[in-house]
Scaffold this motif. Sequence first.
Motif, PDB file in Angstrom:
ATOM      1  N   HIS A 158       0.826  -1.212   0.000  1.00 33.36           N
ATOM      2  CA  HIS A 158       0.000   0.000   0.000  1.00 33.36           C
ATOM      3  C   HIS A 158       0.861   1.264   0.000  1.00 33.36           C
ATOM      4  O   HIS A 158       0.336   2.358   0.170  1.00 33.36           O
ATOM      5  CB  HIS A 158      -0.892   0.030   1.241  1.00 33.36           C
TER       6      HIS A 158
ATOM      7  N   VAL B  78       4.590   3.478  -1.422  1.00 31.28           N
ATOM      8  CA  VAL B  78       5.435   3.739  -2.593  1.00 31.28           C
ATOM      9  C   VAL B  78       6.724   2.936  -2.473  1.00 31.28           C
ATOM     10  O   VAL B  78       7.448   3.069  -1.478  1.00 31.28           O
ATOM     11  CB  VAL B  78       5.761   5.242  -2.684  1.00 31.28           C
TER      12      VAL B  78
ATOM     13  N   THR C 168      -9.024   6.218  -0.827  1.00 28.23           N
ATOM     14  CA  THR C 168      -7.879   6.703  -1.599  1.00 28.23           C
ATOM     15  C   THR C 168      -8.358   7.382  -2.865  1.00 28.23           C
ATOM     16  O   THR C 168      -7.872   8.462  -3.242  1.00 28.23           O
ATOM     17  CB  THR C 168      -6.945   5.524  -1.933  1.00 28.23           C
TER      18      THR C 168
ATOM     19  N   MET D 100      -7.539  11.337  -3.713  1.00 29.37           N
ATOM     20  CA  MET D 100      -6.791  11.778  -4.881  1.00 29.37           C
ATOM     21  C   MET D 100      -7.655  12.615  -5.819  1.00 29.37           C
ATOM     22  O   MET D 100      -7.184  13.582  -6.414  1.00 29.37           O
ATOM     23  CB  MET D 100      -6.179  10.594  -5.624  1.00 29.37           C
TER      24      MET D 100
ATOM     25  N   GLU E  36      -1.180   5.396   0.807  1.00 31.10           N
ATOM     26  CA  GLU E  36      -1.983   5.394  -0.413  1.00 31.10           C
ATOM     27  C   GLU E  36      -1.108   5.216  -1.654  1.00 31.10           C
ATOM     28  O   GLU E  36      -1.482   5.597  -2.768  1.00 31.10           O
ATOM     29  CB  GLU E  36      -2.848   6.665  -0.475  1.00 31.10           C
ATOM     30  N   ALA E  37       0.052   4.609  -1.474  1.00 33.16           N
ATOM     31  CA  ALA E  37       0.913   4.223  -2.602  1.00 33.16           C
ATOM     32  C   ALA E  37       1.220   5.392  -3.529  1.00 33.16           C
ATOM     33  O   ALA E  37       1.418   5.208  -4.723  1.00 33.16           O
ATOM     34  CB  ALA E  37       0.284   3.062  -3.384  1.00 33.16           C
ATOM     35  N   GLY E  38       1.245   6.593  -2.951  1.00 30.14           N
ATOM     36  CA  GLY E  38       1.610   7.744  -3.781  1.00 30.14           C
ATOM     37  C   GLY E  38       0.513   8.186  -4.728  1.00 30.14           C
ATOM     38  O   GLY E  38       0.788   8.772  -5.766  1.00 30.14           O
ATOM     39  N   ALA E  39      -0.748   7.937  -4.355  1.00 31.07           N
ATOM     40  CA  ALA E  39      -1.851   8.293  -5.262  1.00 31.07           C
ATOM     41  C   ALA E  39      -1.938   9.805  -5.491  1.00 31.07           C
ATOM     42  O   ALA E  39      -2.243  10.249  -6.590  1.00 31.07           O
ATOM     43  CB  ALA E  39      -3.171   7.753  -4.720  1.00 31.07           C
TER      44      ALA E  39
ATOM     45  N   GLU F 104       0.587  11.931  -5.330  1.00 32.31           N
ATOM     46  CA  GLU F 104       1.712  12.252  -6.208  1.00 32.31           C
ATOM     47  C   GLU F 104       1.416  11.781  -7.637  1.00 32.31           C
ATOM     48  O   GLU F 104       1.832  12.426  -8.600  1.00 32.31           O
ATOM     49  CB  GLU F 104       3.003  11.597  -5.698  1.00 32.31           C
ATOM     50  N   PHE F 105       0.740  10.673  -7.780  1.00 31.59           N
ATOM     51  CA  PHE F 105       0.358  10.201  -9.111  1.00 31.59           C
ATOM     52  C   PHE F 105      -0.416  11.288  -9.860  1.00 31.59           C
ATOM     53  O   PHE F 105      -0.294  11.442 -11.071  1.00 31.59           O
ATOM     54  CB  PHE F 105      -0.487   8.926  -8.979  1.00 31.59           C
ATOM     55  N   THR F 106      -1.206  12.054  -9.126  1.00 26.99           N
ATOM     56  CA  THR F 106      -1.947  13.139  -9.782  1.00 26.99           C
ATOM     57  C   THR F 106      -1.087  14.386  -9.971  1.00 26.99           C
ATOM     58  O   THR F 106      -1.582  15.407 -10.455  1.00 26.99           O
ATOM     59  CB  THR F 106      -3.216  13.527  -8.983  1.00 26.99           C
TER      60      THR F 106
END
Lengths: 343, 343, 343, 343
Positions: A134, A136, D64, D68, D93-96, D98-100
Amino acid sequence: MAKLNFASDYTQGAHPAVLKALCETNMDFSSGYGTDEYCERAREKIRVSCAAPKAEVYFLSGGTQTNMTVLDSILRGFEGVISADTGHIAAHEAGAVEFTGHKVLPLPHTLGKLSAADVEAFAKGFYADGNCDHMVFPGAVYLSQPTEFGTLYTLKELEALRAVCDTYGMRLYADGARLAYALGCPQNDVTLPDLARLCDVFYIGGTKCGTLLGEAVVIPQPGAIPHFFTQMKRHGALLAKGRVMGVQFDALFTDGLYFAIGAPAVEKAERIKKALREKGYTLHFDSPTNQIFVRLTDEQYVSLSEKLIMSFWEKPDESHTAVRIATSWGTTEEDVEKLIEAI
Amino acid sequence: MAKLNFASDYTQGAHPAVLKALCETNMDFSSGYGTDEYCERAREKIRVSCAAPKAEVYFLSGGTQTNMTVLDSILRGFEGVISADTGHIAAHEAGAVEFTGHKVLPLPHTLGKLSAADVEAFAKGFYADGNCDHMVFPGAVYLSQPTEFGTLYTLKELEALRAVCDTYGMRLYADGARLAYALGCPQNDVTLPDLARLCDVFYIGGTKCGTLLGEAVVIPQPGAIPHFFTQMKRHGALLAKGRVMGVQFDALFTDGLYFAIGAPAVEKAERIKKALREKGYTLHFDSPTNQIFVRLTDEQYVSLSEKLIMSFWEKPDESHTAVRIATSWGTTEEDVEKLIEAI
Amino acid sequence: MAKLNFASDYTQGAHPAVLKALCETNMDFSSGYGTDEYCERAREKIRVSCAAPKAEVYFLSGGTQTNMTVLDSILRGFEGVISADTGHIAAHEAGAVEFTGHKVLPLPHTLGKLSAADVEAFAKGFYADGNCDHMVFPGAVYLSQPTEFGTLYTLKELEALRAVCDTYGMRLYADGARLAYALGCPQNDVTLPDLARLCDVFYIGGTKCGTLLGEAVVIPQPGAIPHFFTQMKRHGALLAKGRVMGVQFDALFTDGLYFAIGAPAVEKAERIKKALREKGYTLHFDSPTNQIFVRLTDEQYVSLSEKLIMSFWEKPDESHTAVRIATSWGTTEEDVEKLIEAI
Amino acid sequence: MAKLNFASDYTQGAHPAVLKALCETNMDFSSGYGTDEYCERAREKIRVSCAAPKAEVYFLSGGTQTNMTVLDSILRGFEGVISADTGHIAAHEAGAVEFTGHKVLPLPHTLGKLSAADVEAFAKGFYADGNCDHMVFPGAVYLSQPTEFGTLYTLKELEALRAVCDTYGMRLYADGARLAYALGCPQNDVTLPDLARLCDVFYIGGTKCGTLLGEAVVIPQPGAIPHFFTQMKRHGALLAKGRVMGVQFDALFTDGLYFAIGAPAVEKAERIKKALREKGYTLHFDSPTNQIFVRLTDEQYVSLSEKLIMSFWEKPDESHTAVRIATSWGTTEEDVEKLIEAI
């Protein structure tokens, strides 16, 4: 009288030999996008200097652009990049790495440096965490040589970081924005061939080391980053007149110029530091390359600012100001003397 | 004997006056990131030329970078940008706009140009579609002046596009990579003040119009793009030595140089077109600025290629090849004569 | 009297057997994020149905989410995805694929279908273009089975597309939002094992095929998409109560339910089409699965709309309206009879 | 005998009343994408509960995804979001985010909470930094109520955060994944109308508070987020059968159910904490809502794990393990008694 300017190492144009090369080739014709002969010549010289005969070499305009383009190209979607929390990508690039969708994973630093032990502990802790899926994934390690604090990784330290990267499947990327000043520093024991051997990718800085602009990305193992040319284009990092950087790097790597310009700048910084100490100034911390960090009382700061352009670094407490003084390839003896006199 | 090179308008360095300015200022000190006096001087001259006294002006390295940075900054998340399907952002920027998260909405073109009627029909159809909330909103219109086909929008056409943009709440952005050749074209009736009046943002091209690199983004209404400086940084588009572009644009906008370099290039292109026609060549299509598009038999192509470097454009059929021949600020009388002789 | 609702196949809740399973398991405890036993049971049944014993299977909430998560995970940075220009990702997902940084490369369609010949011509042309490094590489092919037009790829067509993908290093991805209605169609010759053999990844639709929500992504070759679990999380596509989808897919793949629900819906659509024809209506185009496309005069449209909820499809000309009528797993005999009576 | 499961508050299905509503409406027809009457009914009840009669309300699938989508929609390109370093968006949140494209700006926490003073110091320091234009602007503040540590912001603390947001032009966003357990806690003094008055946007959690899935985003000032529907689609967050969430939230907000389910869970947690203390266990820290954090010796951990499913929290030292025990709307008296007996 104009103030002395020691604010930074990017306050002047290009090294005279670099400018001369630009002038001499100015009206020549060449193909675009770095496919020209100047770029190719520069590439070949860089390969030789790196003892990396098959390396791919690309020229980009600036540091932030290079960092974001390289990192986005070597990271997989679910990965982020470990950096010292003071690393340029973590602190001063306006979130450019995050803009590409990847998190910067900050670790504590010692004078700008990551330790292999901290990186290992982080990676080990990450994979030991039952919730790691879950989170990074640490996909790469970013470091700068010299660091934002002007400090240097030793060869041993770099090898230790490489070993941690190998253990945890991470890539190692070195930002060499000021690399000439590392290479010209007596304490330095990390050569270009060492970087080429230890890093998956690194860049040789031009902007702060004698060019008008430009950074040379070196990928020692060809093919390690598929279609990096197109990645550059997609990140807005492909210059139509790539030759502008090819010509300059060709000049920088002719007759060892890149290796020659760092030492005088570092030696001048040493003399300035000596003078500062003798005159009773306190170094904010010691730094072996071309950047000097001084802790001034606010009165000293105001008074010095009348004669000297420096960079604000931080306010360590209510009554002090830490500043940065930087030498460069362009710093003259005369200016050093004036500075020493002025302080 | 070296081949004649008419491949493009970015095959040589900088206009001599521009290079001279770089040389003369080379060892001067300046602050970084475009905060220096050269940039400020260039900005002021551009404001005057655009009759836009309050315009914000920023310098970026290249066209793709400029397009992606500007468009990502003016589009809201749910918006895309309308472009001719032959527009540079649609076809030849490796998906840089998409990289920033926005769709390019392609419309058919006429010799590289969008029509206000097509844009209006698209926008009208979009909002009439009951499912439009499931689709990408048209947030901006991208055009290039001159276009990738060397053609020109008339003032009337631009005003019509502006009107459509007003009706549908879209911004208008003009890519002026080759703007000097529009401004120097007898048929052109669109001035810099017109662009400043009609566009939300546009850029004045340097790379193809006399600089080593650099494009000047003009935002006529200050504040229209909040924090564009930081947007540049975040997109990797902020050059440390911003002065390098400031000095060059200062030179280009001194004594009307930018307005002087286009006309001779266009005039040379006209002579070459005349010669081509007289010698029985077929133009692929007619184009009034510095780019010439010729339709060659494959034999002609092979034969001409021995003497002349051109750009491949497309294969219209099995036995023909269309090529592009471009003049520029750097094209000499001598080379034009040699070319006419060679064809 | 309530209108008859044939607007779509997602207008009702869940198939009774699916709802029953949700009710029976409601107070059971399970672990989160799809790690529970219901998901595992559903996965195992799907593997068996696909004759793909090692396949990875993941459950996502909806179609757009699935498409963007899968495509972003299988595309490299410099790649885009080929789609029919009528493909759902190209037209009706609000730019979700572009949001992830990748361009959708639209090709012409025939009733919603891509042809292997067109895809091959595009890929061949791409690599033949000397400027291809400045363009978006075709990295994957997206298709839907059945398509947005309700049409079906034949096994031979899919095999031809696979062959093109192999030639040009592209991945093949099938969107099976309405897959049950393909599997239940007499004309269909593509089985789940065929999809598992030919696609790099595909999804088995739940939302339109009997569940409250949920799509089952099948990756036939395990490991083909590294860390897809984390990719899901990063795209906001990992449901805490993954079991909600596991329970439903477990029910759908118990006793062949998924294979049983499509045929009656298709058969009902056939009867409706027959009735339409007999009563003099014109089909907009013929479509073999559960969607019917009818071309109405505007008077017919107004009149029918009083009794029947349909979907607007398009206006083929000034005086006609094309509409979609859809059957589903939930369509009753009674409603079909009422519909036939009403038209 | 099956182990007792106190691992989390998302281990069971839906509250019986919620499931009943799903069953009763299952075969009803409705329009898609949240445009149905169930959603509208739920929206209206939520508006009343929030004393925000004009609020926009949207239903998304999970936390999540909601975080995001909301954050990417309220942040401008050059902005990031401030969060406690333990905040869900920062850590799990696994970089969600940052993904955006946006950086999460982590600040230290006190039991999961941000302090207005820390946020103010950060914002003040940011704007005081001469280099702030090279950094990520703080555009919003993210907090969770209750926090990941089960702790609560007081009304006074929230008002102080709102004031800081006003001073520095930041939006305030509250993640209410477990909001029912805050509302049901005796110590709590923050009501839904308070959240609606103080936050620019917040969400009312369903997944952990009685639904199978779903979170209700509340935008108190209509229009504050333009085209949020399309933003949802673009982020893959628009469910075709939006009704599935509408029906559930309608049930949750009928007869005060949402306000009724929290208190019993919190009261059960209090009894469990009391029993733990009486039996000599050490709380890792105290937490007033439905989550209990206990510090176990490793022996206790092994022994308890045989009877009880808990969540691993962290290892505070070599010989101890901290675990989380959570009650929920579904926790029975019987299970509480068994747990107290078991410890």
